[in-house]
Design a protein around this motif. Structure first.
Motif, PDB file in Angstrom:
ATOM      1  N   ARG A   1       0.812  -1.217   0.000  1.00  0.00           N
ATOM      2  CA  ARG A   1       0.000   0.000   0.000  1.00  0.00           C
ATOM      3  C   ARG A   1       0.852   1.277   0.000  1.00  0.00           C
ATOM      4  O   ARG A   1       0.623   2.166  -0.829  1.00  0.00           O
TER       5      ARG A   1
ATOM      6  N   GLY B   1     -17.821   4.015  -8.424  1.00  0.00           N
ATOM      7  CA  GLY B   1     -18.016   5.201  -7.600  1.00  0.00           C
ATOM      8  C   GLY B   1     -17.974   6.500  -8.372  1.00  0.00           C
ATOM      9  O   GLY B   1     -18.692   7.459  -8.058  1.00  0.00           O
TER      10      GLY B   1
ATOM     11  N   GLY C   1      -8.525  -0.344  -4.797  1.00  0.00           N
ATOM     12  CA  GLY C   1      -9.893  -0.192  -4.307  1.00  0.00           C
ATOM     13  C   GLY C   1      -9.960  -0.204  -2.800  1.00  0.00           C
ATOM     14  O   GLY C   1     -10.651   0.615  -2.185  1.00  0.00           O
ATOM     15  N   ARG C   2      -9.245  -1.138  -2.147  1.00  0.00           N
ATOM     16  CA  ARG C   2      -9.254  -1.203  -0.682  1.00  0.00           C
ATOM     17  C   ARG C   2      -8.614   0.022  -0.058  1.00  0.00           C
ATOM     18  O   ARG C   2      -8.920   0.373   1.082  1.00  0.00           O
ATOM     19  N   SER C   3      -7.707   0.650  -0.772  1.00  0.00           N
ATOM     20  CA  SER C   3      -6.995   1.812  -0.244  1.00  0.00           C
ATOM     21  C   SER C   3      -7.657   3.124  -0.622  1.00  0.00           C
ATOM     22  O   SER C   3      -7.135   4.194  -0.285  1.00  0.00           O
ATOM     23  N   GLY C   4      -8.788   3.075  -1.337  1.00  0.00           N
ATOM     24  CA  GLY C   4      -9.471   4.308  -1.733  1.00  0.00           C
ATOM     25  C   GLY C   4      -8.721   5.094  -2.795  1.00  0.00           C
ATOM     26  O   GLY C   4      -8.894   6.315  -2.900  1.00  0.00           O
TER      27      GLY C   4
END
Length: 851
Positions: free
Chosen positions: A552, A646, A605-608
């Motif tokens: 990340r 989104g 995606g998990r990290s925005g």
């Protein structure tokens, strides 16, 4: 003329605290100390002057002289009048009933004493003289009566507590009576001094007796009330002075004849002076900072009292015993005092018995509370199983035993599958009942030496020690928990996933945290394997989140630095095999090796980071299109870009896209945006507005991976779509499965009826391309035509003949980038949308490429 007084046993004087204001702890002193105000200083000066004047009159004119008597009368009237006035002002200024009512009653009592003193003064100076028992005595005695009424506040206690308070009061009163009897009353009631008129004797005895009652109540209050001890202590001093004067008055009245203007009068003068000064101090002090006890029970408060205060009621007992001892030494005895002393000692013994009994009950109560607190601290409330704290303690002990004795152990983490669905559909009460039943079943399935714990939510754990097959136990638990649970609403079956961390006897002893981590990783491995399974930990196991911790920050840095690369995969027309458009695909390399695209996109995606990644890719696509337009005059070339769901609900997204295209002077018609079917499941009304805005701008919206999600025909008509891309799963077997071919044909006919252009993904074989052409599919994309290629390869392709007839040259295929060993390069749709295409002019041909 004795005068008694007292105060309420609950918080006098204390004004009402403001609603919601914090209260000081029970038993603590006021937060703002009592201050000598100007009014109090003036009253104190007056009292001092009166005392000096009386002493001067006695010294100069002699005791019992008319000058001393008049001075004494005036001084006592002034002191009692000041006390009455101060208490009246206090009652008027305070609105809370706990202050106003006692202050008003005390003011009335002092006023009655003032009236009695005034009537006596008038009778002695003007006449006629008052008889031995007159209405003045009634006025004087009204003071202690109103004082008792003011302090009489019922205490909310248990019967045993009430009995203890009554015993304390009787003990104090009897002890004070013994002291008063030995010092004065025994002479008053003796045969040689006893008056002929019984009424005179009774009235004379009423003064000290009522004083004893008042002092008793004050001592009870000061030993038990958690606040206002300064107030009560001051009034005890005042009441003691008044009681002393009353006792001496009774003695002199019976033995000889009481005369005004002696030192005895100082007792009343100073007593009422103290009351006047203290009441005036209470005018301006913020008594709300000294709140009465509220939520704390008398039992809780009494347990916190100091030893000195708890012994305060017994000080009169010790004083009485000392006086009796001295009297016996000098050879004098009295049956009344001895009898009362015996009664007092009996009451003390009874009081101590009740105290021991109460302490025994309190000890049992505390033991029960301690057991309850221990149960709550180390056990789960819902299931009664050990909680995480107790379980961790036992794991620590098991690990230590493994270190010392090489005793094997195993840790099983159990997680109920789809428990959230149970809570969401059937409600949390049903979920709680299910958890309780699961805990009970687990307790029955393990050995008595094993520890079953509930960690919280739907998570359980089992600690197994000794030579026991933990895998077999886990298999048994998985099977048994599948059996339906007979809940109140309905029978319910649920599965579980179990992770096992086994430590053999000859293995290195792990730390507790490491052991927990192993079981946790194994449990998640069981869930990823399909749920309803068990998985034993091995060193190669890692959590996906562990990779996230490493990658990340690297992704954040590389995205900010623009180190995310862009590859392009051609899309061709099936009838001519010519290039019609390109799909832009993000690629990320760490230490020279490509990160798996599926993991990379999922991590973003998990990290925005998907919005930032999309904008970065949009900038790269626009820059490449601008360069190609300038070099190759290919303004009709289209590039598709994946867009996360989104952004399709972001009304400002179209404006940002147009801003980037305008920056590079790129025609919006050269850009297509690919969305997945997930974008049709959320706020489709906003998605519809955003898609319509893109259509108005000339930017096409394509639906990627059609058929793999949950979109409906109605959704396809709601959104302004131009094309759909058939998911590769529908293409993979059409060359060897007739049913797959027939199903794909039906899908293509449906999309044509809806007016949508179709692109087939994952085309790898010539046979697949031929079947797609026969079925009427318009465009195709896959390794048969080209892998994803970098921008220079696209430029080479465009240089060879974009916009002219297809050249007869070797196929243009980019070399594969270096991959990690575990990454499969077969091009599959990325985690974000891929694309479709519309009709395009003749363009550079891409010859079929064999595998």
């Amino acid at each position: 003329m004795a005068r008694s007084g007292g105060v309420p046993t609950r918080g006098f004087p204390a004004d009402a605290p403001a609603r919601g204001a914090p209260r000081t702890a029970v038993g603590t002193a006021a937060s703002s100390p009592l201050r000598l105000t100007a009014a109090a200083a003036a009253m104190l000066a007056v009292v001092v002057l009166l005392v000096v004047a009386l002493l001067a009159a006695i010294a100069l004119a002699g005791a019992e002289s008319r000058t001393a008597a008049i001075t004494s009368h005036v001084a006592q009237l002034t002191a009692s009048g000041l006390a009455t006035t101060s208490l009246g002002v206090l009652a008027w200024r305070r609105t809370w009933h706990r202050v106003r009512r006692p202050a008003a009653l005390l003011a009335v009592g002092c006023g009655l004493w003032f009236a009695g003193q005034l009537s006596w003064f008038v009778s002695e100076t003007v006449g006629p003289p008052l008889p031995d028992v007159s209405f003045a005595d009634a006025l004087y005695l009204g003071f202690p009566i109103f004082m008792a009424t003011a302090v009489l506040v019922p205490l909310r206690r248990t019967r045993l507590r009430q009995l203890r308070v009554v015993l304390d009061g009787v003990i104090i009163a009897a002890s004070l009576f013994v002291i008063s009897w030995v010092l004065a009353l025994t002479h008053v009631t003796s045969e040689e001094n006893r008056p002929d008129d019984a009424l005179v004797l009774i009235v004379s005895l009423c003064y000290p007796c009522l004083d004893i009652v008042a002092i008793t109540m004050l001592l009870l209050g000061i030993s038990r009330m958690p606040v206002n001890r300064v107030i009560l202590g001051t009034l005890v001093v005042a009441m003691t002075l008044i009681a002393t004067g009353d006792t001496l008055y009774a003695y002199e009245t019976v033995v000889s004849s009481f005369q005004v203007g002696t030192a005895v009068d100082l007792c009343w003068l100073v007593g009422f002076g103290v009351i006047a000064v203290f009441a005036s101090i209470a005018w301006t002090v913020d008594i709300r900072t000294v709140p009465a006890p509220t939520s704390e029970t008398p039992e809780e408060w009494e347990s916190s009292q100091s030893r000195v205060l708890s012994m305060l009621p017994y000080l009169p007992v010790m004083a009485a015993l000392c006086i009796l001892a001295v009297r016996n030494v000098v050879g004098s005895s009295d049956p009344v005092s001895e009898l009362v002393t015996i009664v007092v000692l009996g009451l003390v013994l009874l009081r101590q018995y009740l105290t021991l009994r109460d302490n025994r009950n309190l000890t049992a109560d505390l033991a029960a509370r301690e057991r309850q607190l221990r149960q709550q601290a180390f056990h789960d409330v819902l299931t009664g199983l050990p909680n995480r704290a107790l379980f961790t303690q036992r794991v620590v002990e098991a690990v230590e035993r493994h270190r010392r004795e090489r005793r094997p152990l195993a840790l099983l983490f159990i997680d109920l599958d789809d428990f959230k669905t149970v809570n969401d559909t059937l409600g949390h009460p049903v979920g709680d009942e299910l958890v309780s039943r699961v805990g009970a079943r687990l307790r029955r399935l393990v050995r008595s030496t094993d520890t079953v714990s509930r960690f919280g939510g739907d998570e359980f754990a089992v600690l197994v020690e000794g030579d026991h097959d933990s895998l077999a136990m886990a298999d048994r638990l998985v099977g048994e928990l599948r059996r339906p649970f007979a809940l109140r609403v309905q029978p319910l079956a649920i599965s579980c996933s179990i992770g096992i961390a086994h430590v053999a006897a000859d293995a290195d002893t792990p730390g507790v945290d490491e052991l927990f981590s192993r079981a946790d990783i194994a449990m998640y491995a069981a869930k990823r394997a399909g749920k309803g399974q068990r998985s034993a930990h091995h060193p190669a196991m890692v959590l996906p989140e562990a990779d996230d911790l490493h990658f990340r920050p690297l992704l954040i840095d590389d995205l900010a630095a623009g180190r995310i690369h862009c590859l392009f995969q051609p899309i061709v027309a099936l009838d001519t095999r010519q290039l019609v458009s390109l799909e832009a695909l993000a690629r990320w390399h760490v230490d020279g090796r490509q990160v798996d695209q599926g993991y990379f996109i999922a991590l973003a995606g998990r990290s925005g980071l998907l919005p930032a990644l999309t904008e970065h890719m949009l900038d790269l696509v626009a820059a490449h299109l601008a360069a190609w337009n300038e070099q190759f005059d290919c303004a009709d070339l289209k590039v598709s870009l994946n867009v996360p769901p989104g952004l399709m609900t972001d009304l400002s997204f179209p404006a940002r896209v147009v801003a980037v295209l305008d920056q590079y002077e790129v025609d919006p018609r050269q850009l297509a945006l690919e969305i997945t079917e997930d974008a049709l499941l959320g706020d489709y009304r906003t998605t519809q507005v955003v898609a319509q805005r893109f259509r108005e701008l000339g930017i096409q919206v394509w639906l990627d991976d059609f058929g793999s999600g949950y979109s409906s025909l109605l959704s396809l008509r709601r959104i302004a779509l131009h094309s759909v891309k058939i998911d590769l799963e529908f293409v993979a077997n059409i060359h060897r499965d007739a049913e797959a071919e027939e199903f794909l044909g039906a899908m293509l006919r449906m999309t044509r009826e809806l007016g949508l252009v179709t692109t087939a993904e994952g085309v790898e074989l010539a046979e697949q391309a031929d079947i797609l052409t026969a079925l009427g599919c318009t465009y195709a994309q896959g390794f048969l035509f080209s892998e994803p290629i970098p921008a220079p390869a696209v430029e080479a392709m465009l240089r060879r003949g974009y916009g002219r007839r297809p050249p007869t040259v070797a196929p243009v295929v980019a070399a594969r980038p270096a991959l990690e060993a575990e990454v499969v390069e077969r091009e599959t749709p990325p985690a974000v949308p891929t694309g479709a295409v519309d009709d395009a002019p003749d363009s550079c041909a891409v010859a079929p490429v064999g595998r």
